[in-house]
Design an enzyme around this catalytic site. Structure first.
Site, PDB file in Angstrom:
ATOM      1  N   ALA A  17     -11.615   1.877   4.396  1.00  0.00           N
ATOM      2  CA  ALA A  17     -10.587   2.213   3.432  1.00  0.00           C
ATOM      3  C   ALA A  17     -10.597   1.006   2.131  1.00  0.00           C
ATOM      4  O   ALA A  17     -10.362   1.134   0.983  1.00  0.00           O
ATOM      5  CB  ALA A  17      -9.028   2.197   3.624  1.00  0.00           C
ATOM      6  N   PHE A  18     -10.745  -0.303   2.675  1.00  0.00           N
ATOM      7  CA  PHE A  18     -10.806  -1.495   1.850  1.00  0.00           C
ATOM      8  C   PHE A  18     -12.005  -1.607   0.917  1.00  0.00           C
ATOM      9  O   PHE A  18     -12.146  -2.486   0.184  1.00  0.00           O
ATOM     10  CB  PHE A  18     -10.592  -2.617   2.736  1.00  0.00           C
ATOM     11  CG  PHE A  18     -11.804  -3.076   3.197  1.00  0.00           C
ATOM     12  CD1 PHE A  18     -12.289  -2.538   4.626  1.00  0.00           C
ATOM     13  CD2 PHE A  18     -12.854  -4.056   2.751  1.00  0.00           C
ATOM     14  CE1 PHE A  18     -13.247  -2.572   5.338  1.00  0.00           C
ATOM     15  CE2 PHE A  18     -13.991  -4.254   3.790  1.00  0.00           C
ATOM     16  CZ  PHE A  18     -14.077  -3.485   4.929  1.00  0.00           C
ATOM     17  N   THR A  75      -4.616   4.781   8.079  1.00  0.00           N
ATOM     18  CA  THR A  75      -5.678   3.592   7.506  1.00  0.00           C
ATOM     19  C   THR A  75      -4.915   2.245   7.769  1.00  0.00           C
ATOM     20  O   THR A  75      -5.353   1.183   7.075  1.00  0.00           O
ATOM     21  CB  THR A  75      -5.428   3.813   5.983  1.00  0.00           C
ATOM     22  OG1 THR A  75      -4.262   3.826   5.380  1.00  0.00           O
ATOM     23  CG2 THR A  75      -5.986   4.992   5.490  1.00  0.00           C
ATOM     24  N   ILE A  82       0.889  -1.114   0.226  1.00  0.00           N
ATOM     25  CA  ILE A  82       0.122  -0.149   0.067  1.00  0.00           C
ATOM     26  C   ILE A  82       0.693   1.328  -0.012  1.00  0.00           C
ATOM     27  O   ILE A  82       0.740   2.263  -0.837  1.00  0.00           O
ATOM     28  CB  ILE A  82      -1.074  -0.072   1.234  1.00  0.00           C
ATOM     29  CG1 ILE A  82      -2.206  -1.144   1.019  1.00  0.00           C
ATOM     30  CG2 ILE A  82      -2.043   1.260   1.317  1.00  0.00           C
ATOM     31  CD1 ILE A  82      -2.714  -1.504   2.225  1.00  0.00           C
ATOM     32  N   ASP A 106      -8.872   6.298   9.576  1.00  0.00           N
ATOM     33  CA  ASP A 106      -9.879   5.242   9.138  1.00  0.00           C
ATOM     34  C   ASP A 106      -9.747   3.763  10.101  1.00  0.00           C
ATOM     35  O   ASP A 106     -10.848   3.258  10.250  1.00  0.00           O
ATOM     36  CB  ASP A 106      -9.417   4.619   7.857  1.00  0.00           C
ATOM     37  CG  ASP A 106     -10.484   3.514   7.169  1.00  0.00           C
ATOM     38  OD1 ASP A 106     -11.704   3.945   7.216  1.00  0.00           O
ATOM     39  OD2 ASP A 106     -10.204   2.420   6.717  1.00  0.00           O
ATOM     40  N   HIS A 136     -13.321   2.245   9.370  1.00  0.00           N
ATOM     41  CA  HIS A 136     -12.685   1.165   8.667  1.00  0.00           C
ATOM     42  C   HIS A 136     -13.170   0.546   7.453  1.00  0.00           C
ATOM     43  O   HIS A 136     -13.518  -0.290   7.245  1.00  0.00           O
ATOM     44  CB  HIS A 136     -12.552  -0.069   9.790  1.00  0.00           C
ATOM     45  CG  HIS A 136     -11.354  -0.709   9.498  1.00  0.00           C
ATOM     46  ND1 HIS A 136     -10.544  -1.503  10.301  1.00  0.00           N
ATOM     47  CD2 HIS A 136     -10.871  -1.424   8.180  1.00  0.00           C
ATOM     48  CE1 HIS A 136      -9.685  -2.515   9.722  1.00  0.00           C
ATOM     49  NE2 HIS A 136      -9.602  -2.309   8.553  1.00  0.00           N
ATOM     50  N   ARG A 172      -3.496   0.500  11.158  1.00  0.00           N
ATOM     51  CA  ARG A 172      -4.433  -0.026  12.356  1.00  0.00           C
ATOM     52  C   ARG A 172      -4.322   0.936  13.517  1.00  0.00           C
ATOM     53  O   ARG A 172      -3.223   1.645  13.671  1.00  0.00           O
ATOM     54  CB  ARG A 172      -3.704  -1.533  12.781  1.00  0.00           C
ATOM     55  CG  ARG A 172      -4.061  -2.398  12.044  1.00  0.00           C
ATOM     56  CD  ARG A 172      -5.759  -2.923  12.059  1.00  0.00           C
ATOM     57  NE  ARG A 172      -5.703  -4.317  11.460  1.00  0.00           N
ATOM     58  CZ  ARG A 172      -6.242  -4.514  10.094  1.00  0.00           C
ATOM     59  NH1 ARG A 172      -6.455  -3.218   9.014  1.00  0.00           N
ATOM     60  NH2 ARG A 172      -6.621  -5.425   9.220  1.00  0.00           N
ATOM     61  N   GLU A 199     -11.354  -0.124  17.913  1.00  0.00           N
ATOM     62  CA  GLU A 199     -12.726   0.354  17.135  1.00  0.00           C
ATOM     63  C   GLU A 199     -13.849  -0.475  17.111  1.00  0.00           C
ATOM     64  O   GLU A 199     -14.812  -0.059  17.026  1.00  0.00           O
ATOM     65  CB  GLU A 199     -12.112   0.551  15.696  1.00  0.00           C
ATOM     66  CG  GLU A 199     -11.699  -0.659  15.068  1.00  0.00           C
ATOM     67  CD  GLU A 199     -10.868  -0.431  13.742  1.00  0.00           C
ATOM     68  OE1 GLU A 199     -10.316   0.311  13.344  1.00  0.00           O
ATOM     69  OE2 GLU A 199     -11.087  -1.459  12.831  1.00  0.00           O
TER      70      GLU A 199
END
Ligand code: NAD
Length: 336
Positions: free
Chosen positions: A303-304, A230, A152, A256, A301, A232, A261
């Site tokens: 982004a994916f 983005t 990434i 993100d 969470h 963890r 979370e």
């Protein structure tokens, strides 16, 4: 074989059923935490997402579990040492969302740099058509500090060059060939903190990267810099972030991912199902502070979460399980 899938929504369940016609496939909407449902205890394979927590205590409850198919790139929610001890193999999905997350980093960055959310909110909710106090800044020639230049991080660097940003990076395994090709330089983490206008995190969460940005080193961050996470939540000490925002060390953040979370999504579970730890409660409180902070953008969470990445995630998970069933496992996680 018995395959138990957790955290799968009903639309995707059909795909898994069709992929394993010879096997018994069962589904659970929720995550796997603490107590394994009775129907899953004799599963040979489980497949989970990021809010399940696979501890030694959870693993002990299975009678014949041999394989965990993690439906994510990171696997910090699984006690890999315990899995190895119980002879259970774990596979993750390394590159299903590389472009997807990298694009999202710039979506977040542009929201910060051009105050897109404030502009939208003003018009939609306050019906006020004016650019007053919405002045942002250009990305052109700004220094982007990339922490972690794996799949990434590298894509982020590629996109940054389209904006003609200057890039510096830190990685424990620097890829000097790539740096030469893409014309960026590696530096120490401390130098990256003090020189970058924007810092973006792309490292896995593990014992070494836990609280990589913390109360001790956040004072090194260049005054007025922005932080994007983005990767963890646990990579950044939330306390440090809150303090840095309050002291105006950082000008803003886009997150993100957050520490704890999953409890932030469902705080009641912390009170009902667990004896909440002090640090978990604190993180949940701080997360609410961040979510409501005017200089912070928090997304859940997400982004994916593109159509294409989700297809890859599902089909790569199926490939991981089939390869393991055939005795030729792929994408195994060997150790932390
Ligand atoms: P990757 O394994 O390709 O790259 C990780 C990089 O981090 C590697 O270059 C590695 O050398 C470096 N690294 C590891 N430990 C380090 C340390 N202590 N200090 C400095 N560098 C270190 O992983 P990736 O595909 O680029 O993904 C990165 C992370 O992004 C994942 O682990 C996952 O947690 C997260 N992720 C988040 C989402 C989301 O939706 N928000 C989606 C996918 C991945």
């Amino acid at each position: 074989m018995k395959l138990a899938f957790f955290e799968v929504d009903s639309l995707d369940q059909k795909i898994y059923i069709n992929a394993f016609p010879q096997d018994e496939v069962i589904f659970f909407d929720g995550e796997l935490i603490n107590n394994v449902p009775l129907a899953a205890r004799d599963a040979d394979v489980i497949s989970i997402f990021v809010c399940s927590r696979i501890t030694a205590e959870v693993l002990k409850q299975f009678s014949r579990l041999k394989f965990i198919a993690q439906r994510a790139t990171g696997y910090d929610n699984i006690d890999i040492d315990a899995a190895i001890k119980y002879g259970i193999q774990v596979a993750s999905v390394p590159d299903y969302a590389v472009q997807t997350v990298a694009e999202y980093v710039f979506a977040l960055l542009l929201c910060l740099s051009r105050k897109i959310y404030d502009a939208y909110y003003r018009l939609r909710h306050e019906h006020y058509f004016s650019h007053k106090n919405l002045q942002g800044f250009d990305l052109y020639k700004k220094k982007l500090g990339v922490v972690g230049t794996g799949n990434i991080g590298k894509k982020v660097i590629g996109i940054a060059q389209g904006f003609e940003m200057e890039v510096i990076a830190y990685d424990i395994f620097p890829d000097h060939k790539y740096a030469h090709l893409m014309k960026f330089s590696y530096c120490s983490f401390e130098d990256l903190l003090s020189q970058s206008d924007i810092i973006t995190f792309h490292v896995p969460l593990n014992k070494v990267t836990h609280y990589m940005l913390n109360k001790k080193n956040i004072s090194l961050v260049k005054k007025g810099a922005y932080i994007i996470n983005t990767a963890r939540g646990g990579v950044i000490e939330t306390d440090a972030l809150v303090e840095a925002l309050d002291k105006n060390i950082i000008a803003g953040a886009a997150l993100d991912v957050l520490e704890e979370e999953c409890f932030t999504r469902d705080p009641l579970s912390l009170l009902i199902d667990n004896s909440p730890e002090k640090n978990e409660l604190k993180a949940v409180l701080e997360n609410h502070y961040l979510i409501n902070h005017p200089k912070v953008i928090v997304t859940p969470h997400n982004a994916f979460n593109s159509y294409e990445a989700m297809r890859r995630l599902i089909f790569n998970t199926i490939e991981n399980i089939i390869a393991w069933q055939k005795g030729k496992p792929i994408n195994l996680v060997l150790k932390r």
